[in-house]
Design an enzyme around this catalytic site. Sequence first.
Site, PDB file in Angstrom:
ATOM      1  N   GLU A  78       0.832  -1.201   0.000  1.00 45.24           N
ATOM      2  CA  GLU A  78       0.000   0.000   0.000  1.00 45.24           C
ATOM      3  C   GLU A  78       0.868   1.254   0.000  1.00 45.24           C
ATOM      4  OE1 GLU A  78      -1.928  -0.585   4.097  1.00 45.24           O
ATOM      5  OE2 GLU A  78      -1.319   1.505   4.059  1.00 45.24           O
ATOM      6  N   CYS A 109      -2.992  -4.273   4.724  1.00 48.32           N
ATOM      7  CA  CYS A 109      -1.886  -5.115   5.203  1.00 48.32           C
ATOM      8  C   CYS A 109      -1.938  -6.556   4.722  1.00 48.32           C
ATOM      9  CB  CYS A 109      -1.837  -5.089   6.727  1.00 48.32           C
ATOM     10  SG  CYS A 109      -1.489  -3.465   7.404  1.00 48.32           S
ATOM     11  N   HIS A 233      -1.300 -11.550  11.743  1.00 48.80           N
ATOM     12  CA  HIS A 233      -0.903 -10.178  11.424  1.00 48.80           C
ATOM     13  C   HIS A 233      -0.623  -9.432  12.733  1.00 48.80           C
ATOM     14  CE1 HIS A 233      -0.524  -6.299   9.693  1.00 48.80           C
ATOM     15  NE2 HIS A 233      -1.624  -5.833  10.253  1.00 48.80           N
TER      16      HIS A 233
END
Lengths: 344, 131
Positions: A78, A109, A233
Amino acid sequence: MKTKTKVSITGYAGYIPKLRLPTSEIAQIWKGGGSGPNKAKSVANFDEDITTMSVEAARHAIIMANNPDIGAVFVGSESKPYAVKPTSTIVAQALGIHKTLAADFEFACKAGTEAMQVITGLIGSGMINNGIALGVDTAQGRPGDSLEYTASSGAAAFVLSSENNHGLAYVEASTSFVSDTGDFWRRQGESYPRHLSRFTGDPAYFFHVESSVRTLLEEINAKPTDFTYAVFHQPNPKFPLEVAKRLGFTKEQLEVGLLNPEIGNPYSASSPLGLIATLDVAKPGDKILLASFGSGAGSDAFSIIVEDNILNKRKNIVPLRQQIDDNIEINYSTYTKLRGILNK
Amino acid sequence: MSISYWRTRDRYYRIIGSICENCKSEFFPPVYTCSKCNSTDKSKIKDKEMPNQGIIISYTVLYEPMLGFEDEIPMQIALIQLNNGVRLVSQIVDCKIDDIAIGKNVKRVFRKIKSESKSGQIWYGYKFRLC
């Protein structure tokens, strides 16, 4: 989701920039002392961006995979240096690869695991034999915002392949779970993302990660204790531990791949780098859960099974731990100059 | 990115030089004539990617850099001998001034060289760092 034919990981590599900003430096400026939730974060140098980090990670992953013919170069990020101009073509050129698919992926993400999933499908369908998936970011955090403590830089590359005799691990199955959830976003032309603070927890991170992992466990008829390791994550050190607890995983299953305290959150590279740290120590037969999260929102979950080849393939690589430990500390002034916040 | 840079991008991205298949000499930048055996046979002078590693032969630290590189001072520039004997000049990155020294091993990294402007294209290429 399972492929009809086996898809293996034949090479992997991470790239973490050498510079580290202790979060106490940020806290000193904005709070007068203390630190952030993590000890430090990795910072891209003045001449590093997602293109350079992708090339470094990809180059080493391809060497580990014995230089196969690559049919797809997918870069998930990103923080693209260009709004219009693909990063993947620059990476492919720098690797000397031309007869290939090349595309940039964006899903906050989880763009890196998205790239892994698509390449797994392309190989599983027989369209290509080998592909390289990258998760990479030079994450942005507005000065003074809570994101500034964690938003960091890094890259992770995986060569996926149909050549299973070279596999160091294989993808048993993967799932994805998405919904329209506006927990974190960055509008076109804006330099920094915005987020809804506590809303990023339960309705976003926890709901989506729990959903993708529960779907995966159901699909492969597995339970948390079947896995040697789990990687979630890591937007901060707390969320992965909390989601692990909710799903029935233990702290011990997470420890090896939990990198946030030392390098922060390199967005698309976060959980993929956790997987690399885990593959660096895993043994043949180990089962690894990988679950990403991308705001907006969605989560990909993978079950990955380690194979015998990993022992030989690991002999010639530099472990990710070495890159984490080999660092140069910088202060907040240097950081603001490198991030383009402080200009002449 | 200028047209000339675009034409020679593999030279900057991957250090593509030449090998003379007559005498096995290697060159960077690429050559059309082998300066060792004087061969001009185009079928014998081939492109070749140079090694990733080498040693520092000499170096300097710039405090008055060229236009466009002002933010990079102090800028460390080294003469490097690659593992095949070929020599080239490159920027050394990710190291403190006190750490750079003659004889130290270096490896190639892919980095941004410069940006034309905030809206212009980015030039990428090789640099080296200590290993």
